[in-house]
Design an enzyme around this catalytic site. Structure first.
Site, PDB file in Angstrom:
ATOM      1  N   TYR A  22     -11.602   3.932  14.027  1.00 34.29           N
ATOM      2  CA  TYR A  22     -10.516   4.370  13.140  1.00 34.29           C
ATOM      3  C   TYR A  22     -10.406   5.897  13.136  1.00 34.29           C
ATOM      4  O   TYR A  22      -9.322   6.461  13.275  1.00 34.29           O
ATOM      5  CB  TYR A  22     -10.772   3.836  11.726  1.00 34.29           C
ATOM      6  CG  TYR A  22      -9.738   4.317  10.713  1.00 34.29           C
ATOM      7  CD1 TYR A  22      -8.508   3.691  10.606  1.00 34.29           C
ATOM      8  CD2 TYR A  22      -9.998   5.409   9.881  1.00 34.29           C
ATOM      9  CE1 TYR A  22      -7.558   4.137   9.694  1.00 34.29           C
ATOM     10  CE2 TYR A  22      -9.058   5.862   8.969  1.00 34.29           C
ATOM     11  CZ  TYR A  22      -7.844   5.218   8.875  1.00 34.29           C
ATOM     12  OH  TYR A  22      -6.904   5.661   7.984  1.00 34.29           O
ATOM     13  N   LYS A  28      -7.252   8.288  14.465  1.00 32.01           N
ATOM     14  CA  LYS A  28      -6.502   9.253  13.653  1.00 32.01           C
ATOM     15  C   LYS A  28      -6.563  10.658  14.274  1.00 32.01           C
ATOM     16  O   LYS A  28      -5.644  11.451  14.130  1.00 32.01           O
ATOM     17  CB  LYS A  28      -7.030   9.242  12.220  1.00 32.01           C
ATOM     18  CG  LYS A  28      -6.776   7.903  11.495  1.00 32.01           C
ATOM     19  CD  LYS A  28      -5.280   7.619  11.381  1.00 32.01           C
ATOM     20  CE  LYS A  28      -4.965   6.368  10.603  1.00 32.01           C
ATOM     21  NZ  LYS A  28      -3.526   6.138  10.406  1.00 32.01           N
ATOM     22  N   PRO A  64      -3.914  11.831   4.820  1.00 27.33           N
ATOM     23  CA  PRO A  64      -4.415  11.557   3.462  1.00 27.33           C
ATOM     24  C   PRO A  64      -5.926  11.385   3.446  1.00 27.33           C
ATOM     25  O   PRO A  64      -6.554  11.097   4.468  1.00 27.33           O
ATOM     26  CB  PRO A  64      -3.764  10.210   3.095  1.00 27.33           C
ATOM     27  CG  PRO A  64      -2.778   9.898   4.175  1.00 27.33           C
ATOM     28  CD  PRO A  64      -3.228  10.665   5.392  1.00 27.33           C
ATOM     29  N   SER A  80      -5.236  10.865   9.082  1.00 34.00           N
ATOM     30  CA  SER A  80      -6.254  10.705   8.035  1.00 34.00           C
ATOM     31  C   SER A  80      -7.126  11.947   8.004  1.00 34.00           C
ATOM     32  O   SER A  80      -7.487  12.491   9.059  1.00 34.00           O
ATOM     33  CB  SER A  80      -7.117   9.483   8.347  1.00 34.00           C
ATOM     34  OG  SER A  80      -8.269   9.496   7.539  1.00 34.00           O
ATOM     35  N   ASP A 104       5.571  -6.060  15.072  1.00 41.79           N
ATOM     36  CA  ASP A 104       4.207  -5.691  15.445  1.00 41.79           C
ATOM     37  C   ASP A 104       4.324  -4.393  16.235  1.00 41.79           C
ATOM     38  O   ASP A 104       4.875  -4.386  17.341  1.00 41.79           O
ATOM     39  CB  ASP A 104       3.585  -6.809  16.298  1.00 41.79           C
ATOM     40  CG  ASP A 104       2.172  -6.460  16.758  1.00 41.79           C
ATOM     41  OD1 ASP A 104       1.771  -5.269  16.662  1.00 41.79           O
ATOM     42  OD2 ASP A 104       1.468  -7.365  17.237  1.00 41.79           O
ATOM     43  N   VAL A 105       3.813  -3.303  15.685  1.00 41.67           N
ATOM     44  CA  VAL A 105       4.035  -2.000  16.321  1.00 41.67           C
ATOM     45  C   VAL A 105       3.346  -1.862  17.683  1.00 41.67           C
ATOM     46  O   VAL A 105       3.675  -0.954  18.446  1.00 41.67           O
ATOM     47  CB  VAL A 105       3.624  -0.823  15.398  1.00 41.67           C
ATOM     48  CG1 VAL A 105       4.497  -0.763  14.164  1.00 41.67           C
ATOM     49  CG2 VAL A 105       2.143  -0.877  15.039  1.00 41.67           C
ATOM     50  N   GLY A 161       0.799  -1.233   0.000  1.00 38.58           N
ATOM     51  CA  GLY A 161       0.000   0.000   0.000  1.00 38.58           C
ATOM     52  C   GLY A 161       0.827   1.277   0.000  1.00 38.58           C
ATOM     53  O   GLY A 161       1.877   1.388  -0.645  1.00 38.58           O
TER      54      GLY A 161
HETATM   55  N1  NAD Z   1      -5.696   4.305   1.754  1.00 39.32           N
HETATM   56  C1  NAD Z   1      -6.418   5.286   2.250  1.00 39.32           C
HETATM   57  O1  NAD Z   1      -7.473   5.627   1.730  1.00 39.32           O
HETATM   58  C2  NAD Z   1      -5.944   6.009   3.505  1.00 39.32           C
HETATM   59  C3  NAD Z   1      -6.564   7.228   3.808  1.00 39.32           C
HETATM   60  C4  NAD Z   1      -6.140   7.920   4.952  1.00 39.32           C
HETATM   61  C5  NAD Z   1      -5.123   7.398   5.743  1.00 39.32           C
HETATM   62  N2  NAD Z   1      -4.561   6.198   5.404  1.00 39.32           N
HETATM   63  C6  NAD Z   1      -3.492   5.697   6.281  1.00 39.32           C
HETATM   64  O2  NAD Z   1      -2.343   5.431   5.489  1.00 39.32           O
HETATM   65  C7  NAD Z   1      -1.598   4.372   6.121  1.00 39.32           C
HETATM   66  C8  NAD Z   1      -1.360   3.271   5.103  1.00 39.32           C
HETATM   67  O3  NAD Z   1      -2.614   2.786   4.661  1.00 39.32           O
HETATM   68  P1  NAD Z   1      -2.807   1.803   3.431  1.00 39.32           P
HETATM   69  O4  NAD Z   1      -3.952   2.330   2.662  1.00 39.32           O
HETATM   70  O5  NAD Z   1      -1.522   1.539   2.753  1.00 39.32           O
HETATM   71  O6  NAD Z   1      -3.324   0.533   4.247  1.00 39.32           O
HETATM   72  P2  NAD Z   1      -2.974  -0.995   4.130  1.00 39.32           P
HETATM   73  O7  NAD Z   1      -4.027  -1.661   4.971  1.00 39.32           O
HETATM   74  O8  NAD Z   1      -2.835  -1.378   2.697  1.00 39.32           O
HETATM   75  O9  NAD Z   1      -1.554  -1.081   4.825  1.00 39.32           O
HETATM   76  C9  NAD Z   1      -1.380  -1.028   6.213  1.00 39.32           C
HETATM   77  C10 NAD Z   1      -0.098  -1.751   6.544  1.00 39.32           C
HETATM   78  O10 NAD Z   1       0.063  -1.739   7.969  1.00 39.32           O
HETATM   79  C11 NAD Z   1       0.467  -3.028   8.366  1.00 39.32           C
HETATM   80  N3  NAD Z   1       0.118  -3.289   9.766  1.00 39.32           N
HETATM   81  C12 NAD Z   1      -1.122  -3.475  10.279  1.00 39.32           C
HETATM   82  N4  NAD Z   1      -1.040  -3.749  11.593  1.00 39.32           N
HETATM   83  C13 NAD Z   1       0.277  -3.736  11.906  1.00 39.32           C
HETATM   84  C14 NAD Z   1       1.002  -3.942  13.115  1.00 39.32           C
HETATM   85  N5  NAD Z   1       0.382  -4.248  14.274  1.00 39.32           N
HETATM   86  N6  NAD Z   1       2.352  -3.835  13.084  1.00 39.32           N
HETATM   87  C15 NAD Z   1       3.000  -3.552  11.920  1.00 39.32           C
HETATM   88  N7  NAD Z   1       2.366  -3.368  10.753  1.00 39.32           N
HETATM   89  C16 NAD Z   1       1.026  -3.450  10.757  1.00 39.32           C
HETATM   90  C17 NAD Z   1      -0.263  -3.956   7.419  1.00 39.32           C
HETATM   91  O11 NAD Z   1       0.301  -5.250   7.410  1.00 39.32           O
HETATM   92  C18 NAD Z   1      -0.123  -3.222   6.101  1.00 39.32           C
HETATM   93  O12 NAD Z   1       1.080  -3.545   5.435  1.00 39.32           O
HETATM   94  C19 NAD Z   1      -2.424   3.927   7.309  1.00 39.32           C
HETATM   95  O13 NAD Z   1      -1.954   4.593   8.457  1.00 39.32           O
HETATM   96  C20 NAD Z   1      -3.823   4.395   6.968  1.00 39.32           C
HETATM   97  O14 NAD Z   1      -4.601   4.579   8.117  1.00 39.32           O
HETATM   98  C21 NAD Z   1      -4.957   5.499   4.303  1.00 39.32           C
END
Ligand code: NAD
Length: 255
Positions: free
Chosen positions: A155, A159, A185, A142, A61-62, A17
């Site tokens: 969620y 954020k 974002p 977010s 794992d964060v 992602g």
């Molecule tokens: N895609 C969107 O529309 C969007 C919009 C606003 C904010 N965001 C934020 O952007 C960031 C990335 O989102 P994305 O769309 O790539 O999501 P995604 O779900 O594709 O990726 C999230 C990643 O976090 C990892 N993850 C989850 N739990 C974890 C843990 N306990 N320890 C370590 N890693 C962990 C997952 O394995 C994954 O690789 C996130 O913080 C999300 O909240 C995304």
């Protein structure tokens, strides 16, 4: 010479992602990358190498402080420094949009644990490596906190907490020349983002459709759209900016 040459960046949630796009973007500017994720990060490591830099994957794992400390130690040992933390990992794509009355306390707390405490753990983990020379911390929030989104109260709350946590950490970390900022974002076509409309249990039009109409810039957002701001906040160009949340959503919401 890239803008980040000689720098080492940890990217949590970098296996896929938006995090994987950040990894390649920072690598193209010369940063060495540590992919920290619960998912296997080898694909992201290969993408960074293809972009001309070096990377390692550290399973992390964060929500576990010891694992975050080990992540920072691995970066220091492999690349000799920790300069940038991109706190991007979150529970996001696996969320099922549903009425708040069906969101249990356990589900709510799990999202806070990973999304908020997870970022705090990582900031604590990198601090010993940054405090003598400074650093850049970028927390991914977010823009949903500006307009609200139905079906995901945990969620959106997580954020909002990240924006507040960023301000608080910026106050404490400024004495060590560590900048702490949030990027917020809007809906972006990532691996996670694409799941929402498959899993939802609410009668809603597709999230993207809702957001697209409300954006000033009426086009789809892809992870690569988000890279430029992260580069700016990771580089010396933003040396005098801290504690801020910058909305990165094509003009969906204003802050
Ligand atoms: N895609 C969107 O529309 C969007 C919009 C606003 C904010 N965001 C934020 O952007 C960031 C990335 O989102 P994305 O769309 O790539 O999501 P995604 O779900 O594709 O990726 C999230 C990643 O976090 C990892 N993850 C989850 N739990 C974890 C843990 N306990 N320890 C370590 N890693 C962990 C997952 O394995 C994954 O690789 C996130 O913080 C999300 O909240 C995304």
């Amino acid at each position: 010479m890239g803008r980040l040459s000689g720098k080492v960046a940890i990217i949590t949630g970098g296996a896929q992602g938006i995090g994987a796009a950040y990894a390649v973007g920072l690598a193209k500017e010369g940063a060495k990358i540590v992919i920290a994720d619960v998912l296997d990060g080898q694909k992201a490591v290969e993408a960074v190498k293809k972009a001309g830099s070096d990377a390692i994957y550290v399973k992390t794992d964060v929500s576990n402080q010891e694992q975050c400390d080990a992540m920072a130690k691995a970066a220091q040992e492999k690349f000799g420094s920790v300069d940038i933390l991109l706190n991007n990992a979150a529970i996001f794509g696996s969320i099922v949009l549903k009425p708040f009355t069906e969101c249990t306390s356990q589900e709510f707390m799990k999202v806070l644990e990973i999304n908020v405490l997870g970022q705090f753990n990582c900031m604590k983990a990198v601090f010993p490596h940054m405090k003598a020379k400074g650093g850049k911390i970028i927390n991914i929030g977010s823009s949903s906190i500006n307009e609200g989104v139905p079906g995901m109260p945990h969620y959106v709350a997580s954020k909002g907490a990240i924006m507040a946590l960023t301000r608080s950490m910026a106050r404490e970390m400024g004495d060590y020349k560590i900048n702490v900022n949030t990027i917020a974002p809007g809906f972006t076509h990532s691996d996670g983002g694409n799941n929402f409309d498959k899993n939802k249990k609410l009668d809603l039009p597709p999230l993207e459709e809702l957001q697209l109409q409300a954006r000033c810039l009426k086009r789809e957002a892809v992870p690569e759209d988000l890279v430029g701001l992260a580069l700016f906040l990771a580089s010396d160009d933003s040396a005098f900016i801290t504690g801020q949340m910058i909305v990165h959503d094509g003009g969906l919401s204003f802050h």
